[in-house]
Scaffold this motif. Structure first.
Motif, PDB file in Angstrom:
ATOM      1  N   ASN A 145      64.273  40.391  10.301  1.00 44.01           N
ATOM      2  CA  ASN A 145      65.050  41.421   9.604  1.00 44.01           C
ATOM      3  C   ASN A 145      64.375  41.904   8.325  1.00 44.01           C
ATOM      4  OD1 ASN A 145      65.532  39.108   8.082  1.00 44.01           O
ATOM      5  ND2 ASN A 145      67.569  38.800   8.975  1.00 44.01           N
ATOM      6  N   GLY A 146      63.061  41.836   8.268  1.00 47.34           N
ATOM      7  CA  GLY A 146      62.334  42.307   7.102  1.00 47.34           C
ATOM      8  C   GLY A 146      62.071  43.796   7.133  1.00 47.34           C
ATOM      9  N   LEU A 147      61.893  44.381   5.946  1.00 50.94           N
ATOM     10  CA  LEU A 147      61.395  45.745   5.860  1.00 50.94           C
ATOM     11  C   LEU A 147      59.879  45.761   6.036  1.00 50.94           C
ATOM     12  CD1 LEU A 147      63.559  47.194   2.930  1.00 50.94           C
ATOM     13  CD2 LEU A 147      63.974  47.268   5.413  1.00 50.94           C
ATOM     14  N   LEU A 148      59.255  44.582   5.859  1.00 49.74           N
ATOM     15  CA  LEU A 148      57.850  44.393   6.196  1.00 49.74           C
ATOM     16  C   LEU A 148      57.773  43.436   7.380  1.00 49.74           C
ATOM     17  CD1 LEU A 148      56.345  43.749   2.610  1.00 49.74           C
ATOM     18  CD2 LEU A 148      56.848  45.951   3.707  1.00 49.74           C
ATOM     19  N   ASP A 149      56.666  43.505   8.139  1.00 47.46           N
ATOM     20  CA  ASP A 149      56.536  42.640   9.307  1.00 47.46           C
ATOM     21  C   ASP A 149      55.949  41.279   8.913  1.00 47.46           C
ATOM     22  OD1 ASP A 149      53.769  42.961   9.002  1.00 47.46           O
ATOM     23  OD2 ASP A 149      53.624  44.469  10.585  1.00 47.46           O
ATOM     24  N   HIS A 150      55.598  40.468   9.914  1.00 44.63           N
ATOM     25  CA  HIS A 150      55.072  39.133   9.652  1.00 44.63           C
ATOM     26  C   HIS A 150      53.769  39.171   8.854  1.00 44.63           C
ATOM     27  CE1 HIS A 150      57.808  37.973  13.023  1.00 44.63           C
ATOM     28  NE2 HIS A 150      57.916  36.864  12.313  1.00 44.63           N
ATOM     29  N   HIS A 151      53.034  40.264   8.968  1.00 49.66           N
ATOM     30  CA  HIS A 151      51.779  40.401   8.241  1.00 49.66           C
ATOM     31  C   HIS A 151      51.979  41.132   6.909  1.00 49.66           C
ATOM     32  CE1 HIS A 151      49.672  38.899  11.744  1.00 49.66           C
ATOM     33  NE2 HIS A 151      50.335  39.763  12.490  1.00 49.66           N
ATOM     34  N   TYR A 209      69.317  43.361  -0.735  1.00 50.09           N
ATOM     35  CA  TYR A 209      69.138  43.575   0.697  1.00 50.09           C
ATOM     36  C   TYR A 209      68.339  42.426   1.309  1.00 50.09           C
ATOM     37  CZ  TYR A 209      68.020  45.548   5.201  1.00 50.09           C
ATOM     38  OH  TYR A 209      67.918  45.737   6.550  1.00 50.09           O
ATOM     39  N   THR A 210      68.771  41.974   2.466  1.00 49.01           N
ATOM     40  CA  THR A 210      68.066  40.950   3.245  1.00 49.01           C
ATOM     41  C   THR A 210      67.273  41.637   4.347  1.00 49.01           C
ATOM     42  OG1 THR A 210      69.862  39.375   2.867  1.00 49.01           O
ATOM     43  CG2 THR A 210      68.343  38.904   4.668  1.00 49.01           C
ATOM     44  N   GLN A 211      65.935  41.623   4.294  1.00 45.21           N
ATOM     45  CA  GLN A 211      65.087  40.933   3.372  1.00 45.21           C
ATOM     46  C   GLN A 211      63.744  41.656   3.302  1.00 45.21           C
ATOM     47  OE1 GLN A 211      64.082  36.929   4.605  1.00 45.21           O
ATOM     48  NE2 GLN A 211      64.041  37.507   6.756  1.00 45.21           N
ATOM     49  N   LEU A 212      62.797  41.109   2.519  1.00 42.57           N
ATOM     50  CA  LEU A 212      61.517  41.778   2.318  1.00 42.57           C
ATOM     51  C   LEU A 212      60.637  41.729   3.560  1.00 42.57           C
ATOM     52  CD1 LEU A 212      59.488  43.234   0.530  1.00 42.57           C
ATOM     53  CD2 LEU A 212      58.751  41.010  -0.359  1.00 42.57           C
ATOM     54  N   THR A 213      60.437  40.544   4.143  1.00 45.00           N
ATOM     55  CA  THR A 213      59.508  40.403   5.270  1.00 45.00           C
ATOM     56  C   THR A 213      60.143  39.649   6.425  1.00 45.00           C
ATOM     57  OG1 THR A 213      58.541  38.249   4.696  1.00 45.00           O
ATOM     58  CG2 THR A 213      57.636  40.183   3.573  1.00 45.00           C
ATOM     59  N   ASP A 214      59.599  39.865   7.605  1.00 48.22           N
ATOM     60  CA  ASP A 214      59.918  38.986   8.728  1.00 48.22           C
ATOM     61  C   ASP A 214      59.359  37.599   8.412  1.00 48.22           C
ATOM     62  OD1 ASP A 214      60.949  41.180  10.032  1.00 48.22           O
ATOM     63  OD2 ASP A 214      59.239  41.429  11.385  1.00 48.22           O
ATOM     64  N   VAL A 215      60.105  36.564   8.814  1.00 52.57           N
ATOM     65  CA  VAL A 215      59.653  35.190   8.602  1.00 52.57           C
ATOM     66  C   VAL A 215      59.873  34.407   9.884  1.00 52.57           C
ATOM     67  CG1 VAL A 215      59.879  33.100   7.222  1.00 52.57           C
ATOM     68  CG2 VAL A 215      60.343  35.316   6.167  1.00 52.57           C
ATOM     69  N   GLU A 216      58.772  34.021  10.513  1.00 57.22           N
ATOM     70  CA  GLU A 216      58.823  33.228  11.736  1.00 57.22           C
ATOM     71  C   GLU A 216      59.807  33.840  12.733  1.00 57.22           C
ATOM     72  OE1 GLU A 216      59.005  29.046  10.627  1.00 57.22           O
ATOM     73  OE2 GLU A 216      56.983  29.163   9.813  1.00 57.22           O
ATOM     74  N   LEU A 246      65.708  40.534  -1.108  1.00 60.38           N
ATOM     75  CA  LEU A 246      65.579  39.079  -0.972  1.00 60.38           C
ATOM     76  C   LEU A 246      64.180  38.749  -0.466  1.00 60.38           C
ATOM     77  CD1 LEU A 246      68.266  36.682   0.205  1.00 60.38           C
ATOM     78  CD2 LEU A 246      66.071  36.558   1.367  1.00 60.38           C
ATOM     79  N   ASP A 247      63.487  37.891  -1.202  1.00 62.96           N
ATOM     80  CA  ASP A 247      62.112  37.495  -0.869  1.00 62.96           C
ATOM     81  C   ASP A 247      62.079  35.997  -0.609  1.00 62.96           C
ATOM     82  OD1 ASP A 247      59.423  37.156  -0.570  1.00 62.96           O
ATOM     83  OD2 ASP A 247      58.878  37.719  -2.615  1.00 62.96           O
ATOM     84  N   GLN A 248      61.787  35.614   0.637  1.00 62.96           N
ATOM     85  CA  GLN A 248      61.721  34.204   1.003  1.00 62.96           C
ATOM     86  C   GLN A 248      60.422  33.548   0.539  1.00 62.96           C
ATOM     87  OE1 GLN A 248      64.352  32.925   2.667  1.00 62.96           O
ATOM     88  NE2 GLN A 248      65.154  34.413   4.106  1.00 62.96           N
ATOM     89  N   GLY A 249      59.393  34.357   0.264  1.00 65.41           N
ATOM     90  CA  GLY A 249      58.128  33.798  -0.200  1.00 65.41           C
ATOM     91  C   GLY A 249      57.346  33.083   0.874  1.00 65.41           C
ATOM     92  N   TYR A 250      57.455  33.534   2.130  1.00 63.50           N
ATOM     93  CA  TYR A 250      56.707  32.919   3.235  1.00 63.50           C
ATOM     94  C   TYR A 250      55.606  33.862   3.711  1.00 63.50           C
ATOM     95  CZ  TYR A 250      59.412  28.690   4.177  1.00 63.50           C
ATOM     96  OH  TYR A 250      59.983  27.444   4.090  1.00 63.50           O
ATOM     97  N   TYR A 251      54.497  33.264   4.148  1.00 66.70           N
ATOM     98  CA  TYR A 251      53.346  34.022   4.624  1.00 66.70           C
ATOM     99  C   TYR A 251      52.939  33.499   5.999  1.00 66.70           C
ATOM    100  CZ  TYR A 251      53.350  35.375  -0.245  1.00 66.70           C
ATOM    101  OH  TYR A 251      53.748  35.838  -1.475  1.00 66.70           O
ATOM    102  N   ASN A 252      52.493  34.404   6.835  1.00 70.84           N
ATOM    103  CA  ASN A 252      52.313  34.112   8.256  1.00 70.84           C
ATOM    104  C   ASN A 252      51.375  32.938   8.515  1.00 70.84           C
ATOM    105  OD1 ASN A 252      53.045  34.800  10.894  1.00 70.84           O
ATOM    106  ND2 ASN A 252      51.117  35.866  11.225  1.00 70.84           N
TER     107      ASN A 252
END
Length: 602
Positions: free
Chosen positions: A571-577, A560-567, A318-324
């Motif tokens: 629960n991302g496999l990638l962090d905010h960056h 799977y939820t989700q690709l990146t941390d968002v705000e 799952l990709d929310q499409g948000y960037y830090n």
């Protein structure tokens, strides 16, 4: 005091990665991203005071296409301003035999545009592209574009993951107001190709083409030339009568060079054909558009999902499409980096969640080989106004995604958001069904999910959201006949709305996991289930939960939820960056324990 924003526009080549419409490219384009004048209009006085026709500068500057709430905008304030204005001055040398189109890729939410004080047009909808011809308003020399945007952040408009409260909460994030995707200009001839729909007919080895044209003043000839990696495949054409606005034709894309008649598009072999469209008037080429397409089919056979007639097991993230620093606005390098990481971790697709992706993102999925679930951002109140808005913007969403081979599924509603009483209310059920049928009529070539997660009415797939963090308990929930019940111990919702039942459709767990793991371990950080304390614990839980799903033969895939941390959500496999929190090789090893497609050559 505002800085003057008058520029001599430079032509940019269509070969550049920043081209905002990579599947429909003419030779050159003009980039309007960058510094614009900007002003808040909290008292909504700008229009009656004719701000669009005044010579004075606006109060601030902003970096387009970033929303004022983001750091990259240069403003970065989280205050709620419901009306904002933009102004861009530029120098233009007008050519009499050309039309000039002004393109907006996405503006949230209601947009009005003036050029040199002349009203050009308006658009409602915060996530889909729109264009205006500004030919008659442009003059030689200095020109001014003024844009008014109104975004009430109402629960009656599709807002997706934007918080409508004063602050962020749970899994709802910062608001996005105004221009948040690219703005650009394009020169076209007086008679030109407006749009093209390409539909692969995999069973016949053919491509159906439907071209839209502005009303023709002269008889014309429309032609399509198809090639694959430089090898010519077919050329087809059709005459266009005066006043005719669309044409249809079919190309044969079979090739003896292909292993099996055509070059199929799959995640493992994302083959793309090149196609050049040309319009002839008086035996001269007046318009040329470069594009591409993929030969792939998606269908259901009993309880299986078939990609090109082969059983296809989906491993989505799952990709929310948000960037830090930029909220919903990503640049090409960021999007490419994310999607390469998705591939490296072993996923074969993305569920683009509650926002509509940039066309460059979709093109990257086409090129890299990632299937896409396209999803309509949700409303959060059921009214006549919200229904009309959803119907209109959903049509535009489908139109935007139609030609991308990576897009295999449309998700129209999520977790009964905006239709909270759908379980027992027939009007809300009928609304979701209306969206389903509208989408099927507009694009019968893809699968459609009416209300993802629970309380389904009409749907091509039974999708279930289950954030149970205990693997053994999750396994027990899906042992017995669960299809007409409420297997998810976290949502506790029924799979189907009242009056609807399982009809044999494929089953997918379209949200699970959501394992929270952040660096700060603070109360502000949010995720699902009990929080692991180490990376090893996260990977152990991920493996255990995923294994339960992959070993259940009744389930045809997962997200799977989700690709990146968002705000606040961690629960991302990638962090905010958007950097790895875990070793991607370990994640890939987990996912590779089940094959995606039916047959593989060694």
């Amino acid at each position: 005091m505002a800085i003057k924003t008058t520029y001599v526009l430079q032509k940019r080549a269509s070969t550049e990665e920043e081209h905002p419409r990579p599947q429909f490219k003419r030779t050159e384009w003009y980039d309007l991203n960058g510094e614009w004048q900007f002003e808040f209009d909290d008292e909504d006085r700008g229009e009656p005071e004719k701000l669009f026709n005044q010579k004075k500068d606006l109060m601030q500057t902003i970096q387009v296409p970033y929303a004022y709430q983001s750091k990259k905008s240069g403003i970065e304030v989280d205050e709620n301003h419901e009306v904002v204005w933009y102004k861009r001055e530029f120098h233009w040398e007008k050519e009499t035999d050309k039309n000039l189109l002004l393109h907006f890729e996405a503006v949230d939410y209601y947009t009005k545009v003036w050029v040199n004080g002349e009203f050009i047009g308006e658009h409602e909808g915060g996530h889909t592209p729109f264009s205006f011809s500004i030919t008659n308003a442009i003059c030689n020399g200095e020109n001014t574009i003024v844009v008014r945007v109104e975004d009430r952040n109402s629960v009656e408009q599709p807002v997706g993951k934007q918080s409508w409260k004063d602050d962020n909460f749970l899994c709802w994030y910062s608001r996005t107001t105004g221009i948040w995707q690219s703005v650009w200009l394009e020169e076209v001839p007086l008679q030109y190709i407006e749009d093209v729909k390409m539909t692969p007919q995999v069973e016949e080895g053919k491509l159906s083409i439907e071209a839209s044209l502005p009303r023709q003043k002269k008889k014309a000839y429309f032609e399509a030339t198809i090639s694959f990696k430089g090898e010519w495949i077919d050329t087809v054409g059709v005459w266009v009568k005066e006043n005719q606005t669309s044409v249809e034709l079919t190309a044969n894309v079979e090739s003896d060079l292909a292993d099996f008649r055509v070059f199929y598009w799959t995640p493992d072999t994302p083959n793309l054909y090149d196609v050049t469209f040309q319009l002839y008037v008086d035996q001269e080429i007046v318009d040329t558009v470069e594009s591409y397409f993929g030969m792939r089919s998606i269908e259901i056979q009993e309880d299986r999902i078939l990609l090109n007639r082969d059983t296809f097991y989906q491993k989505l993230i799952l990709d929310q499409g948000y960037y830090n620093d930029s909220l919903m606005t990503g640049d090409y390098e960021q999007m490419e980096s994310d999607l390469l990481k998705v591939k490296e971790m072993g996923f074969n697709g993305v569920r683009r969640h509650q926002t509509i992706a940039d066309r460059r993102y979709l093109a990257l999925c086409d090129e890299l080989g990632l299937v896409v679930w396209a999803e309509m951002p949700s409303i959060f109140k059921f009214t006549s106004k919200s229904m009309f808005r959803m119907m209109d913007e959903t049509r535009e969403m489908v139109q935007k995604h139609y030609n991308h081979p990576s897009v295999i599924i449309y998700t129209l509603m999520n977790e009964s958001w905006g239709v909270n009483e759908i379980y027992h209310r027939e009007d809300q059920q009928s609304f979701v069904n209306a969206l389903y049928y509208q989408t099927k009529a507009q694009d019968p070539s893809r699968l459609v999910i009416g209300n993802d997660g629970w309380e389904h009415t009409l749907t091509d797939i039974l999708t279930i959201h289950d954030y149970n963090s205990d693997a053994e308990s999750l396994k027990n929930s899906y042992k017995m006949d669960f299809v007409n019940g409420s297997p998810s111990k976290t949502s506790r919702k029924q799979n189907y709305a009242k009056g609807y039942a399982y009809r044999g459709e494929p089953i997918m767990i379209s949200e699970y996991g959501g394992i929270a793991y952040g660096n700060e371990q603070s109360d502000v950080e949010w995720g699902y289930g009990n929080r692991p304390q180490t990376e090893e614990e996260v990977l152990e839980r991920l493996e255990a939960l995923t294994k339960v799903i992959m070993e259940n033969d009744a389930i045809q895939g997962f997200c799977y939820t989700q690709l990146t941390d968002v705000e606040q959500e961690v629960n991302g496999l990638l962090d905010h960056h958007h950097e790895y929190k875990f070793d991607p090789k370990l994640i890939k090893k987990i996912l590779l324990s089940r094959q995606s497609n039916g047959f593989i050559f060694e």
